[in-house]
Design an enzyme around this catalytic site. Structure first.
Site, PDB file in Angstrom:
ATOM      1  N   GLU A   1      -7.026  -1.349  -7.600  1.00  0.00           N
ATOM      2  CA  GLU A   1      -5.802  -1.986  -8.084  1.00  0.00           C
ATOM      3  C   GLU A   1      -6.209  -3.092  -9.043  1.00  0.00           C
ATOM      4  O   GLU A   1      -7.155  -3.835  -8.776  1.00  0.00           O
ATOM      5  CB  GLU A   1      -4.992  -2.609  -6.936  1.00  0.00           C
TER       6      GLU A   1
ATOM      7  N   GLU B   1      -6.051  -1.929   2.857  1.00  0.00           N
ATOM      8  CA  GLU B   1      -5.814  -3.242   3.465  1.00  0.00           C
ATOM      9  C   GLU B   1      -5.728  -3.203   4.992  1.00  0.00           C
ATOM     10  O   GLU B   1      -4.751  -3.642   5.584  1.00  0.00           O
ATOM     11  CB  GLU B   1      -4.557  -3.877   2.853  1.00  0.00           C
TER      12      GLU B   1
HETATM   13  C1  GAL Z   1      -2.153  -5.005  -2.915  1.00  0.00           C
HETATM   14  C2  GAL Z   1      -1.702  -3.880  -2.019  1.00  0.00           C
HETATM   15  C3  GAL Z   1      -0.515  -3.170  -2.572  1.00  0.00           C
HETATM   16  C4  GAL Z   1       0.528  -4.164  -3.025  1.00  0.00           C
HETATM   17  C5  GAL Z   1      -0.059  -5.076  -4.044  1.00  0.00           C
HETATM   18  C6  GAL Z   1       0.887  -6.174  -4.445  1.00  0.00           C
HETATM   19  O1  GAL Z   1      -2.810  -5.973  -2.205  1.00  0.00           O
HETATM   20  O2  GAL Z   1      -2.700  -2.960  -1.767  1.00  0.00           O
HETATM   21  O3  GAL Z   1      -0.004  -2.349  -1.583  1.00  0.00           O
HETATM   22  O4  GAL Z   1       0.926  -4.891  -1.926  1.00  0.00           O
HETATM   23  O5  GAL Z   1      -1.149  -5.737  -3.506  1.00  0.00           O
HETATM   24  O6  GAL Z   1       2.017  -5.702  -5.071  1.00  0.00           O
HETATM   25 MG    MG Z   2      -0.621  -4.521   1.907  1.00  0.00          MG
END
Ligand code: GAL
Ligand code: MG
Length: 991
Positions: free
Chosen positions: A506, A435
């Site tokens: 993710e 990010e």
């Molecule tokens: C993503 C990020 C993580 C965490 C997650 C939300 O966007 O990479 O670090 O923030 O969202 O829990």
């Molecule tokens: Mg972040």
């Protein structure tokens, strides 16, 4: 005034640190190097963890002496190393997700920058003809180092080793190390990760003794040839001298020995390759000038062909999880044993991949990943997410990715994340950042990484955010990576004309009660070869201890530590609780990803599928069983040894003879060699054709008539063994008296509200505005008729909220039989233009004497329309305490989906049936109590046991970070009819 400026100078990355090298620990003898299980067994290694003297200053400018005098300050406290200072009462915890915790002004940090001075002593014997290197495996956010009063150097990058050659500063006898650590430095702008923002010497510190003219850095690659089952150990080093080496096979048998320099290869025939499933490791020992270094070698090769990921020639999928260093006791300071505990749990949950979100781990993590077997995406310590929160037009995701002023810093952080772990078998992909936008700085870094390592893949998820003002270069990226891509986006990437495989770094945001979309993503992974897998966000909840106003030691999240800028409980988003206890959400993951899958059942044919790429089914024990109405009838042990990797096996079973009234399932339980269950899948063979609510209308006996008395809006309905009070205004019973015992603590009520789960966070306001939480019933018409053996109530109701259209229009018919059975029939129409309903049902706040339940439905864990794989259709008997999942932020939980029958047991048994399957929960708290408590320990003492019988609940999903529910999981019906009956049996019966 603190006069040194290193900490806010973009050009100062490190001062006087040793040249970067791959991680290893040297040993003084061959035996020690070969046999050691732990680095502490090396006599060349001196661990400096433990209590250090310490002093905290709220600002660097409060340090009472000049910079050069810092080693002479007196320190009055102690603190453990490794740890973070916020866990020891200094400064305060702050949990923040996206925003920078300080004004955006790189490289400057606030004038009052909190800091700590650390000091410890250690003894050295005679100073040998050796070199000494002091290593800090991680200091948050930077460190200034003095040894025996002399300034040695400076470093930053929190999650990176800092190594200093301290030979010239040491002497025989007592030596002293002083370290100054600041909360913020220029690096803070690159460490904006979603976590508690901590400070201190957060990882281990040690001294290593090296021979003069030592082997410093080397690289080992392992090209293989699966056709000939050979492997090659390809060794390279800039070191000029001679290296004696020995190679041992898996059994410790020496298979090669020799001497060479610079670059050489060793061929291994009949090579046992490494994979996460079979983590074979050879041992390679190098000797240079009397110093021995041992490397565990996994022969393996990752390749991509036609958008499919291969390992050693076999296609693989990544069933992964994101892992942060976070622990309720240790904060960010996880040690080897803590990593091991997590990894063993991941294995039990059928995970094979870890993304080191969002920074490199300490080296022992990677050694364990090699040994226990994981495919690791290792990420650089870079996140500059806060740029998206700058004010107005200044907010620009690509700001730091594009500005060449930051190019060298980015490159440096990436190199520092790679070189130390370049020989680890488990690492298959280097991730450039998280990010931080996309731009020229990353394109250059990717080019550099491509040259540095030709054997691993390159990942940069933020290529999703290209700089539209120019042509972007994705040529050095190996995968299309997205986070939280919707099902349709996944399909679009996989069906589209892309040249790279698709991966989700993710997905499935596991915050609170959830995720509810694991099964659907898994289905897509099965469907598309180019969808090479994903990493759930995230492993465990982050929470830290604090002492609350009542003196209790409790866990807190953002906002609990007095911080004003914070993101609340957004850090409590793991599959596991902070203490690593397993939730139903983790078991949901486990069962969906069972290595052997119960694929389909056709007639008398069951198809099992082995989704592993290397292990045959022989590694497991399998058992099929037939259940009729939740009772296990026949068990069929299965010999799984014939299922080869990535293939199927058919098993013939005998269908039992059943009636159309029976519910029949087939269950497949998979156990590992230790007998632990690692998968449980089920298929429904038959659903009962008819479900009759138990209304006993045949009991006509004139003398047993039900008496009806009216008292204002209430009616008292009395039979031989019961007396019910019904309130015509609400359509509900205010009291139920059975066999002389009053059952209700408070009137029953119809509800639409569920205590918002974290995934409801974006719906919740809509729901509130639509009157789903607080509302009022309006009685339109009412009639009560008495017949010889039953009483029937008919009511027409509207549910409203001031200022908005009607929420519901509802006709209810309630029939009460002589035996006291109550049957509810609902005919409901929702008002127009209203959001999906959280639920529809009725709650009976029962006396706490009711404390057990039997049911035939999805259990023993909670189950919902889109989250029910931890559970199975079956017959269960549970205590109320087992029905409740204690989320740190209380929320809806404990529902049982597709229930056919349930009996709550207390002074009498209340039996619930319906002509359809229904949902129920039986919890010590009401939805209102769960809604209002910010933490589990804020819940009041339970005053009732709440039986909630529901027609439906909205699905669970993952919308706290992701898309809203699939259509089929939404409670979006405009009209519905429902019935259920409640019977009271004086002698408690087990169903
Ligand atoms: C993503 C990020 C993580 C965490 C997650 C939300 O966007 O990479 O670090 O923030 O969202 O829990
Ligand atoms: Mg972040």
């Amino acid at each position: 005034m603190f006069e040194n400026k290193f900490y806010q100078d973009l050009a100062v990355l490190s001062v006087n640190t040793a040249k970067l090298r791959n991680y290893y620990i040297p040993f003084p003898t061959m035996e020690a190097a070969f046999l050691a299980k732990d680095r502490q067994e090396s006599e060349n290694f001196l661990l400096l963890d433990g209590q250090w003297a310490f002093e905290f200053y709220a600002s660097i400018h409060e340090i009472p002496v000049a910079f050069s005098e810092i080693p002479n300050t007196s320190l009055s406290k102690t603190i453990p190393v490794p740890s973070c200072i916020q866990n020891y009462g200094y400064d305060a915890h702050q949990y923040v997700n996206v925003s920078f915790p300080i004004p955006y002004d790189p490289p400057y940090t606030p004038y009052d920058n909190p800091c700590g001075i650390y000091r410890r002593h250690f003894e050295l014997g005679e100073i040998s003809e050796r070199d000494y290197y002091l290593n800090f495996e991680g200091v948050d956010s930077n460190l200034y180092l003095w040894v025996n009063n002399q300034f040695v150097g400076y470093d930053q990058v929190t999650h990176s080793n800092s190594e200093f050659d301290v030979t010239p500063y040491l002497h025989e006898g007592t030596n002293e190390i002083t370290v100054l650590v600041m909360k913020w430095c220029a690096g803070t702008y690159f460490e904006d990760q979603d976590k508690f923002r901590t400070t201190g010497i957060t990882r281990s510190v040690y001294l290593v003794q090296r021979v003069k003219d030592c082997l410093w850095e080397y690289k080992i690659e392992t090209p293989i040839n699966p056709t000939s089952q050979t492997g090659v150990l390809h060794f390279r080093t800039p070191y000029q001298g001679e290296i004696h080496y020995l190679l041992f096979d898996l059994n410790g048998v020496k298979i090669d020995e020799g001497a060479a320099s610079r670059e050489f290869i060793i061929k291994v025939s009949n090579c046992a390759y490494w994979s996460a499933e079979i983590p074979n490791l050879y041992t390679f020992v190098m000797e240079v000038n009397g110093e021995y270094i041992s490397e565990k070698i996994g022969f393996r090769e990752f390749t991509i062909k036609d958008r499919i990921l291969y390992l050693n020639g076999q296609p693989i999928k990544l069933y992964g999880v994101n892992h942060h260093d976070s622990h309720p006791e240790l904060g960010p300071s996880m040690l080897k044993e803590d990593y091991r505990i997590d990894m063993l749990k991941m294995k039990q949950l059928n995970m094979n991949g870890i993304r080191t979100a969002h920074y490199p781990k300490s080296p022992e993590f990677y050694e364990l990943a090699d040994e226990i077997g994981f495919y690791v995406i290792s990420e650089a310590d870079i996140e500059s997410h806060g740029v998206v929160n700058l004010f107005g037009e200044s907010a620009d995701y690509n700001l730091m990715a594009r500005d060449e002023m930051f190019g060298e810093i980015i490159e440096n952080r990436i190199i520092r994340s790679i070189i130390p772990f370049q020989n680890r078998a488990s690492v298959f992909m280097w991730s450039m950042q998280n990010e931080s936008g996309y731009g020229v700085n990353y394109e250059k870094a990717q080019k550099m990484v491509r040259k540095l390592d030709t054997t691993r893949l390159i990942h940069n998820e933020r290529a999703a955010e290209p700089d539209l003002s120019r042509m972007n270069d994705f040529s050095n990226l190996d995968v299309i990576s997205r986070m939280y891509a919707s099902f349709s986006d996944v399909a679009r990437y996989c069906e589209g004309n892309f040249d790279k495989p698709f991966i989700q770094c993710e997905y499935s945001h596991a915050m609170g009660n959830g995720p509810g979309d694991l099964a659907d993503y898994f289905e897509l992974m099965e469907k598309y070869p180019s969808y090479i897998g994903g990493f759930v966000w995230e492993w465990a909840d982050h929470a830290m201890y604090l002492t609350d106003e009542f003196g209790r030691r409790v866990l807190g999240y953002g906002g609990d530590f007095g911080e004003t800028l914070h993101d609340g409980n957004f850090c409590v988003d793991g599959l596991l609780f902070p203490d690593r206890s397993i939730t139903s959400n983790a078991l949901e993951y486990r069962n969906i990803h069972s290595p052997i899958q119960l694929k389909k059942v056709e007639g008398e044919r069951v198809t099992l599928r082995n989704i592993q790429s290397f292990l045959t089914g022989a590694a497991f024990l399998g058992e099929l069983s037939i259940h009729i109405n939740g009772e296990k009838t026949g068990v069929i042990p299965i010999d799984l040894s014939r299922i080869s990797p990535l293939s199927e096996q058919e098993i013939i079973f005998e269908r039992p003879v059943v009636s159309v009234y029976d519910d029949v399932t087939i269950n497949f339980v998979l156990k590992n060699q230790e007998g632990e269950v690692i998968g449980h899948q089920q298929k429904i063979l038959q659903e009962s054709q008819i479900r009759v609510p138990d209304i006993l209308i045949n009991e006509i006996e004139e003398r047993n008539l039900i008496q009806v008395k009216q008292k204002q809006s209430c009616y008292i309905l009395a039979g031989e063994s019961f007396s019910y009070t019904f309130d015509a205004r609400t359509g509900c019973f205010t009291q139920l008296k059975v066999a002389g015992e009053e059952l209700l603590v408070a009137p029953s009520y119809i509800h639409l509200w569920r205590a918002p789960i974290d995934n409801d966070r974006y719906n919740m306001n809509n729901w509130r505005q639509a009157g789903y939480e607080t509302n009022q019933w309006n009685l339109i018409s009412f009639a009560i008729t008495e017949k010889s053996a039953k009483v029937q109530i008919k009511g027409h109701y509207r549910l409203g909220k001031p200022g908005i259209q009607n929420i519901l229009d509802m006709h209810i018919v309630i029939t009460i039989s002589l035996s006291g059975t109550i049957q509810y029939h609902f005919d409901v129409e929702k008002g127009i233009n209203l959001p999906d309903l959280p639920r529809f049902g009725i709650v009976f706040p029962l006396k706490k004497l009711f404390d057990k339940v039997n049911y035939l439905g999805y259990g023993p864990y909670d189950s919902y329309v889109d989250k029910h794989h931890a559970s199975h259709f079956g017959k269960y008997q549970q205590e109320i305490s087992e029905m409740f999942e204690n989320y740190l932020k209380p929320q809806e939980n404990g529902n049982h989906w597709k229930t056919i029958e349930a009996s709550v047991l207390g002074p009498v048994a209340c039996q619930i049936r319906s002509s359809k399957s229904f949902n129920f929960s039986f919890l010590p708290y009401s939805a209102t109590e769960l809604t209002q408590a910010p933490h589990s320990y804020d819940l009041p003492i339970s005053s009732a046991h709440h039986l909630s019988i529901d027609y439906k609940q909205n699905g669970i999903g993952s919308a706290s970070c992701g898309h809203y529910l699939k259509e089929k999981y939404r409670f979006s019906e405009q009209k519905f009819q429902w019935d259920f009956s409640l019977s009271f049996l004086e002698n408690q019966v087990m169903i």
